[in-house]
Scaffold this motif. Structure first.
Motif, PDB file in Angstrom:
ATOM      1  N   VAL A 191      42.587  17.874  99.580  1.00 25.03           N
ATOM      2  CA  VAL A 191      42.782  18.816  98.318  1.00 25.03           C
ATOM      3  C   VAL A 191      42.501  18.396  97.288  1.00 25.03           C
ATOM      4  CG1 VAL A 191      44.899  20.850  99.489  1.00 25.03           C
ATOM      5  CG2 VAL A 191      45.198  18.247  98.012  1.00 25.03           C
ATOM      6  N   SER A 192      42.616  18.519  96.215  1.00 22.84           N
ATOM      7  CA  SER A 192      42.216  18.030  95.126  1.00 22.84           C
ATOM      8  C   SER A 192      43.199  17.345  94.418  1.00 22.84           C
ATOM      9  CB  SER A 192      41.283  19.187  94.210  1.00 22.84           C
ATOM     10  OG  SER A 192      42.551  19.645  93.704  1.00 22.84           O
ATOM     11  N   HIS A 193      42.906  16.034  93.630  1.00 20.44           N
ATOM     12  CA  HIS A 193      44.084  15.387  92.878  1.00 20.44           C
ATOM     13  C   HIS A 193      44.332  15.983  92.052  1.00 20.44           C
ATOM     14  CE1 HIS A 193      45.798  12.797  90.026  1.00 20.44           C
ATOM     15  NE2 HIS A 193      45.313  11.648  90.417  1.00 20.44           N
ATOM     16  N   GLN A 194      44.335  17.247  91.517  1.00 20.15           N
ATOM     17  CA  GLN A 194      45.448  18.168  90.434  1.00 20.15           C
ATOM     18  C   GLN A 194      45.688  19.012  91.317  1.00 20.15           C
ATOM     19  OE1 GLN A 194      41.953  21.056  89.100  1.00 20.15           O
ATOM     20  NE2 GLN A 194      43.676  21.595  87.293  1.00 20.15           N
ATOM     21  N   THR A 195      45.235  19.764  92.626  1.00 14.05           N
ATOM     22  CA  THR A 195      46.507  20.325  93.561  1.00 14.05           C
ATOM     23  C   THR A 195      47.389  19.823  93.816  1.00 14.05           C
ATOM     24  OG1 THR A 195      44.140  21.694  94.566  1.00 14.05           O
ATOM     25  CG2 THR A 195      46.202  21.493  95.921  1.00 14.05           C
ATOM     26  N   VAL A 196      47.231  18.546  93.810  1.00 15.49           N
ATOM     27  CA  VAL A 196      48.855  17.357  94.976  1.00 15.49           C
ATOM     28  C   VAL A 196      49.176  17.465  93.364  1.00 15.49           C
ATOM     29  CG1 VAL A 196      49.690  15.317  94.975  1.00 15.49           C
ATOM     30  CG2 VAL A 196      47.951  15.896  96.112  1.00 15.49           C
ATOM     31  N   SER A 197      48.514  17.267  92.032  1.00 16.51           N
ATOM     32  CA  SER A 197      49.759  16.817  90.305  1.00 16.51           C
ATOM     33  C   SER A 197      50.431  18.984  90.534  1.00 16.51           C
ATOM     34  CB  SER A 197      48.845  17.649  89.730  1.00 16.51           C
ATOM     35  OG  SER A 197      49.516  16.978  88.475  1.00 16.51           O
ATOM     36  N   ARG A 198      49.593  19.352  91.298  1.00 17.44           N
ATOM     37  CA  ARG A 198      50.655  21.207  90.726  1.00 17.44           C
ATOM     38  C   ARG A 198      51.672  21.204  91.521  1.00 17.44           C
ATOM     39  NH1 ARG A 198      45.560  24.389  90.121  1.00 17.44           N
ATOM     40  NH2 ARG A 198      44.967  24.753  87.344  1.00 17.44           N
ATOM     41  N   VAL A 199      51.243  20.548  93.263  1.00 14.46           N
ATOM     42  CA  VAL A 199      52.470  20.409  93.768  1.00 14.46           C
ATOM     43  C   VAL A 199      54.073  19.894  93.537  1.00 14.46           C
ATOM     44  CG1 VAL A 199      53.338  20.034  96.179  1.00 14.46           C
ATOM     45  CG2 VAL A 199      51.034  21.383  96.053  1.00 14.46           C
ATOM     46  N   LEU A 200      53.751  19.528  93.070  1.00 17.30           N
ATOM     47  CA  LEU A 200      55.364  17.995  92.050  1.00 17.30           C
ATOM     48  C   LEU A 200      55.161  18.614  91.564  1.00 17.30           C
ATOM     49  CD1 LEU A 200      52.986  14.823  92.792  1.00 17.30           C
ATOM     50  CD2 LEU A 200      54.606  14.961  94.193  1.00 17.30           C
ATOM     51  N   SER A 201      54.268  19.169  90.623  1.00 15.49           N
ATOM     52  CA  SER A 201      55.073  19.798  89.300  1.00 15.49           C
ATOM     53  C   SER A 201      56.158  20.837  89.277  1.00 15.49           C
ATOM     54  CB  SER A 201      54.111  19.760  87.799  1.00 15.49           C
ATOM     55  OG  SER A 201      53.178  20.158  87.821  1.00 15.49           O
ATOM     56  N   GLY A 202      55.408  21.861  90.768  1.00 17.15           N
ATOM     57  CA  GLY A 202      55.684  23.207  90.788  1.00 17.15           C
ATOM     58  C   GLY A 202      55.429  24.376  90.282  1.00 17.15           C
ATOM     59  N   HIS A 203      54.124  23.805  89.707  1.00 19.74           N
ATOM     60  CA  HIS A 203      53.047  25.114  89.342  1.00 19.74           C
ATOM     61  C   HIS A 203      52.850  26.873  90.504  1.00 19.74           C
ATOM     62  CE1 HIS A 203      49.787  26.830  88.002  1.00 19.74           C
ATOM     63  NE2 HIS A 203      49.796  25.586  86.339  1.00 19.74           N
ATOM     64  N   PRO A 204      52.977  27.688  89.620  1.00 20.09           N
ATOM     65  CA  PRO A 204      53.093  29.024  90.535  1.00 20.09           C
ATOM     66  C   PRO A 204      52.099  28.904  91.083  1.00 20.09           C
ATOM     67  CG  PRO A 204      53.105  29.293  88.292  1.00 20.09           C
ATOM     68  CD  PRO A 204      53.238  27.930  88.158  1.00 20.09           C
ATOM     69  N   ASN A 205      50.577  28.305  91.157  1.00 18.21           N
ATOM     70  CA  ASN A 205      49.316  28.512  91.353  1.00 18.21           C
ATOM     71  C   ASN A 205      49.023  27.819  92.686  1.00 18.21           C
ATOM     72  OD1 ASN A 205      49.045  30.537  89.436  1.00 18.21           O
ATOM     73  ND2 ASN A 205      47.928  29.456  88.153  1.00 18.21           N
ATOM     74  N   VAL A 206      50.481  28.039  93.675  1.00 15.95           N
ATOM     75  CA  VAL A 206      49.366  26.659  94.357  1.00 15.95           C
ATOM     76  C   VAL A 206      50.118  27.416  95.722  1.00 15.95           C
ATOM     77  CG1 VAL A 206      49.977  24.837  96.138  1.00 15.95           C
ATOM     78  CG2 VAL A 206      49.399  24.859  93.064  1.00 15.95           C
ATOM     79  N   SER A 207      49.170  28.086  96.182  1.00 14.60           N
ATOM     80  CA  SER A 207      49.357  29.456  97.567  1.00 14.60           C
ATOM     81  C   SER A 207      50.824  28.274  99.213  1.00 14.60           C
ATOM     82  CB  SER A 207      48.341  28.861  98.642  1.00 14.60           C
ATOM     83  OG  SER A 207      47.894  27.913  99.770  1.00 14.60           O
ATOM     84  N   ALA A 208      51.443  29.191  99.777  1.00 16.53           N
ATOM     85  CA  ALA A 208      52.607  27.930 100.115  1.00 16.53           C
ATOM     86  C   ALA A 208      51.757  27.883 101.529  1.00 16.53           C
ATOM     87  CB  ALA A 208      53.432  29.468 100.735  1.00 16.53           C
ATOM     88  N   LYS A 209      50.670  27.599 101.309  1.00 20.35           N
ATOM     89  CA  LYS A 209      50.567  27.023 102.939  1.00 20.35           C
ATOM     90  C   LYS A 209      49.431  25.551 102.009  1.00 20.35           C
ATOM     91  CE  LYS A 209      46.803  26.732 106.657  1.00 20.35           C
ATOM     92  NZ  LYS A 209      45.582  27.552 107.223  1.00 20.35           N
ATOM     93  N   THR A 210      48.952  25.749 101.288  1.00 20.87           N
ATOM     94  CA  THR A 210      48.689  24.534 100.450  1.00 20.87           C
ATOM     95  C   THR A 210      49.731  23.736  99.944  1.00 20.87           C
ATOM     96  OG1 THR A 210      46.645  25.653 100.154  1.00 20.87           O
ATOM     97  CG2 THR A 210      47.046  23.608  98.838  1.00 20.87           C
TER      98      THR A 210
END
Length: 352
Positions: free
Chosen positions: A22-41
């Protein structure tokens, strides 16, 4: 998902992104609890984080976001059960919200000590401060303090133009007093805490107002300093009064003690004098310390919800830090009456 890298150094966010594909940004979003990430990802990235043992670099995060995610706590008299448990509740609540709580504990809370504590915390980049200030002098010192960041008081009363959270001490005392009256006592005596403590003041006020509302006599309160020894001395005075009263019919059949530690001292003094609890005199405390249910007899008391105090104060502080409010909101947490054997119902003697 690609194969996990074999890294001898500490894994980075880039390592996590490559391994999870995945992208660096996606990892950052997961770590920050951002809602715009699918449950699978989110699940895939979280699994890689756990497998790699990745830990966020707090310093880098602070530079990128201008947020340290660190809160300060100033606590007074943490050798006592109430302030110590409140501090623990605040720190636990901060961790639940992803914040580190750095605490400064003080024996005395004059303006110089509070100023030094605030300066110490701000050098560490705290975003806000919880001030556990249950004494009147501490509240006055805090009111005169130049605070460089949002501050929320805990058990500091509601007289300051600062947001605050406290247990409803007055209601707790009323609940204890009304319980004792309901179990057949004509009035309730009181062993109060120190005069300069807001909690003591509120508990005494709640006791007195409950008696007046019931049309009961208001006996002169005795005063302690929260310690078992001060409760023991008060208990000796009370026991002497009971034993000196022919027939023990002067109304000293129930005592509300302003905290459980002093109640322990009262109970010992009663036992030594031959005054039985609750047969001769019922005894109730306040706080529900862990030992209260093992007192001889198990102690009726008021339970303080320190978890709720912590969560409410942290939530209120974060509302101010993140700009959701600027109001000096004052929140109150409800107490809970815990009835045990020390206040068993009084049997009124039958007329002969």
């Amino acid at each position: 998902m690609t194969q996990l890298p074999d890294v001898a150094r500490a894994p980075t966010m880039a390592d996590v992104a490559r391994a999870a594909d995945v992208s660096h940004q996606t990892v950052s979003r997961v770590l920050s609890g951002h809602p715009n990430v699918s449950a699978k990802t989110r699940a895939a990235v979280t699994q890689v984080i756990e497998q790699l043992g990745y830990r966020r670099n707090s310093a880098a995060r602070a530079l990128a976001t201008r947020r340290t995610h660190t809160l300060g706590v100033i606590a007074v008299n943490t050798t006592l059960h109430g302030p110590a448990s409140t501090l623990s509740g605040v720190q636990e609540a901060a961790r639940e919200r992803g914040y580190l709580a750095s605490a400064v504990t003080l024996r005395m809370a004059n303006q110089a000590a509070l100023t030094e504590a605030m300066q110490h915390l701000t050098t560490w980049g705290v975003e806000g401060v919880i001030a556990i200030t249950p004494q009147r002098d501490a509240v006055k010192a805090l009111a005169a303090l130049d605070t460089p960041c949002p501050v929320v008081t805990v058990e500091g009363g509601h007289t300051l133009d600062l947001p605050g959270v406290s247990l409803d001490q007055n209601l707790g005392a009323r609940m204890i007093t009304e319980h004792l009256l309901a179990t057949g006592h004509s009035t309730v005596w009181h062993v109060a805490g120190p005069q300069d403590w807001l909690e003591s003041e509120a508990r005494t006020a709640g006791w007195e107002s409950a008696l007046r509302d019931a049309g009961a006599t208001v006996p002169p309160p005795l005063r302690g300093d929260w310690s078992p020894m001060s409760g023991y001395r008060a208990g000796q005075q009370l026991a002497g009064h009971v034993l000196a009263s022919p027939g023990r019919g002067d109304g000293l059949t129930a005592v509300f003690v302003a905290n459980d530690q002093m109640a322990l001292g009262v109970l010992r003094a009663f036992r030594e004098a031959g005054v039985q609890t609750p047969t001769d005199v019922a005894v109730a405390g306040f706080d529900d310390i862990p030992e209260a249910e093992f007192f001889p007899p198990p102690l009726t008391t008021i339970r303080q919800d320190f978890t709720s105090l912590g969560r409410s104060s942290i939530a209120l502080l974060l509302d101010h830090i993140e700009g959701r409010t600027t109001e000096s909101t004052h929140l109150t947490v409800a107490p809970e009456l815990i009835v045990r054997a020390s206040t068993a119902r009084r049997n009124t003697p039958r007329a002969e």
